[in-house]
Scaffold this active site. Structure first.
Site, mmCIF file in Angstrom:
data_model
loop_
_atom_site.group_PDB
_atom_site.id
_atom_site.type_symbol
_atom_site.label_atom_id
_atom_site.label_comp_id
_atom_site.label_asym_id
_atom_site.label_seq_id
_atom_site.Cartn_x
_atom_site.Cartn_y
_atom_site.Cartn_z
ATOM 1 N N HIS A 82 -0.038 -6.150 0.565
ATOM 2 C CA HIS A 82 -0.741 -5.137 -0.334
ATOM 3 C C HIS A 82 -1.344 -5.510 -1.700
ATOM 4 O O HIS A 82 -0.002 -6.399 -2.096
ATOM 5 C CB HIS A 82 0.497 -3.717 -0.396
ATOM 6 N N ASP A 161 1.552 11.705 0.624
ATOM 7 C CA ASP A 161 1.591 11.238 -0.733
ATOM 8 C C ASP A 161 0.179 12.045 -1.267
ATOM 9 O O ASP A 161 -0.136 11.417 -2.710
ATOM 10 C CB ASP A 161 1.583 9.259 0.245
ATOM 11 N N ARG A 168 -0.572 14.243 -9.006
ATOM 12 C CA ARG A 168 -0.077 13.767 -10.200
ATOM 13 C C ARG A 168 -0.996 12.862 -10.748
ATOM 14 O O ARG A 168 -0.639 12.790 -12.088
ATOM 15 C CB ARG A 168 0.709 12.137 -9.345
ATOM 16 N N SER A 183 4.809 5.563 -3.223
ATOM 17 C CA SER A 183 3.670 6.070 -3.012
ATOM 18 C C SER A 183 3.459 5.269 -2.288
ATOM 19 O O SER A 183 2.943 4.775 -0.691
ATOM 20 C CB SER A 183 2.704 6.912 -3.770
ATOM 21 N N LYS A 187 2.926 3.936 1.997
ATOM 22 C CA LYS A 187 2.129 3.634 3.008
ATOM 23 C C LYS A 187 1.379 3.031 3.896
ATOM 24 O O LYS A 187 1.434 2.819 5.140
ATOM 25 C CB LYS A 187 0.922 3.258 2.428
HETATM 26 N N1 URA Z 1 -1.607 3.487 -5.489
HETATM 27 C C1 URA Z 1 -0.947 3.508 -4.721
HETATM 28 O O1 URA Z 1 -1.498 3.854 -3.796
HETATM 29 N N2 URA Z 1 0.056 5.316 -5.314
HETATM 30 C C2 URA Z 1 0.254 4.986 -6.622
HETATM 31 O O2 URA Z 1 0.650 5.788 -7.316
HETATM 32 C C3 URA Z 1 -0.407 4.188 -7.413
HETATM 33 C C4 URA Z 1 -1.666 3.513 -7.007
#
Ligand code: URA
Ligand code: CA
Length: 434
Positions: A82, A161, A168, A183, A187
């Site tokens: 990632h 999320d 947020r 977060s 994923k």
């Molecule tokens: N990228 C994400 O997937 N989540 C966040 O909170 C910030 C950046």
């Protein structure tokens, strides 16, 4: 359990239990906790932080909030990579074939680009015929047979999320290390990763502006990975200037092919070597990073990585001949040089601004609904530290319009010069391996 008690507990700096975190996430996801209560809860986390245990629990609660991809039918340790987002970042296209050629199975779910950052799926779709809609059976078989497959986002992954991120965004709680880390990691875990390698970007235009903040985020994610049984490593890399030279979908595919041929830009190549080495180690195919790097160099040299890329393109319906003939990629109608109006050493090359200039041409999406043009983009000829003469080309614009006023203005605005030599930017500032 009452949400108000959890808000007060976190507000006062106490540690939440696993049950309390699960309660908050489950009930928020199904609509039983209101946005105003969750907003207060997020703000309490923002100010009071979370322990490593709380972060791991929050991550798992979010990962389990929706569908989870089951990759257990794939042999070996499934490694995912990632990146926190960048301009001209073609690493996934290179890393997939590269580590697959070393025997690490890559079963990747990728996204599309938004704003000034590109997406792997868009880039792959620049290859004629290539598609990312695979059935689960085909996806698993392809990885077992040829070690590499990429699909688009499907299913209802991490709905918690999605809801939390939107909240947020409007409550001033995006920029929180425990919230960002959980977060991202939720994923990856929901997408079935057994092991994870993270490229945390730093610099203007990245989430984390300073190497210190980036390091803290990287440590938080590695901590979550290891606490949830996923071997995780990270690096901190520069994103103050674009990565490589090409920005734009077909142009980046070409750059990825060149990198797999061992002829890529120095920074992109180095980043792929460092991230690839970590992937090979967490994937269990090498003991040390040095050993892994030797393996990567070998599969570039002997052409195996390129062969895996060709096979992967063919498996997903694309024309593998592009690898030997990049003119088969979509071509822009107009090719225009951007000539420098100044002379000096490049001291600044703002990644964001160049990314936005490429977006204006049509290479990226201004909104989720925008239609992109896979052929267009920008190829830089200079990076920070390089000397530029007046009237020398600093970039080439590939476009399907002759009106380049906005795009070229942005390119000019993104560059600053000095008369004294400037040091090259250090690409990788830290390795976080445990
Ligand atoms: N990228 C994400 O997937 N989540 C966040 O909170 C910030 C950046
Ligand atoms: Ca690039």
């Amino acid at each position: 359990m009452r949400m108000v008690d959890l808000i007060e507990k976190k507000r006062d700096g106490h540690e939440l239990t696993t049950e309390e975190i699960n309660f908050a996430i489950t009930n928020y996801t199904n609509g039983d906790i209101a946005d105003y209560q969750m907003s207060a809860f997020l703000m309490a986390i923002y100010f009071q932080n979370m322990t490593e245990r709380e972060r791991a629990d929050l991550t798992l609660a979010m990962a389990e909030s929706g569908d989870q991809i089951d990759l257990s039918a794939i042999d070996g340790i499934k490694v995912d990579k990632h990146s926190t987002g960048g301009v001209g970042d073609t690493t996934t296209l290179v890393l997939g074939p590269l580590v697959a050629a070393c025997g690490v199975p890559v079963a990747k779910m990728s996204g599309r680009g938004l704003g000034h950052t590109g997406g792997t799926i868009d880039k792959l779709e620049a290859i004629d015929g290539f598609h990312v809609e695979l059935s689960t059976e085909k996806f698993i078989k392809q990885v077992n047979d040829h070690k590499l497959a990429v699909i688009g986002q499907s299913g209802n992954l991490t709905p918690a999320d999605k809801k939390l991120y939107a909240l947020r965004d409007v409550t001033g709680t995006v920029n929180s290390i425990p919230l960002i880390a959980s977060s991202i990691m939720s994923k990856k875990i929901a997408a079935g990763a057994d092991a994870i390698v993270l490229d945390v970007k730093t610099g203007e235009g990245a989430f984390m502006k300073t190497p210190e903040d980036a390091k803290e985020l990287a440590h938080a994610m590695v901590g979550i990975g290891n606490a949830t049984g996923r071997k995780t490593m990270a690096i901190i890399s520069d994103m103050s200037q674009p990565l490589g030279f090409a920005i734009g979908n077909a142009l980046e595919v070409k750059e990825a092919i060149e990198t797999l041929q061992g002829k890529g830009p120095e920074d992109l190549t180095e980043l792929c070597m460092v991230l690839g080495s970590q992937m090979v180690v967490v994937g269990g195919k090498a003991e040390t990073l040095e050993e892994a790097r030797t393996m990567l160099e070998k599969v570039i040299e002997n052409g195996q990585a390129l062969e895996v890329f060709k096979q992967f393109i063919a498996d997903q319906g694309g024309n593998p001949d592009v690898v030997d003939d990049v003119t088969l990629l979509p071509q822009a109608k107009f090719v225009t040089e951007v000539l420098s109006k100044e002379e000096g050493y490049v001291s600044f090359l703002e990644a964001d601004e160049i990314g936005t200039a490429a977006m204006v041409l049509g290479a990226g999406r201004a909104t989720k609904e925008s239609i992109i043009d896979l052929a267009v983009g920008i190829v830089l000829h200079k990076k920070v530290g390089d000397f530029v003469k007046a009237d020398e080309s600093i970039a080439t614009i590939y476009s399907n319009t002759e009106d380049l006023a906005e795009c070229s203005k942005m390119i000019y605005n993104s560059i600053e010069y000095t008369s004294k030599p400037v040091e090259k930017i250090k690409l990788i500032s830290a390795l976080i391996i445990d």
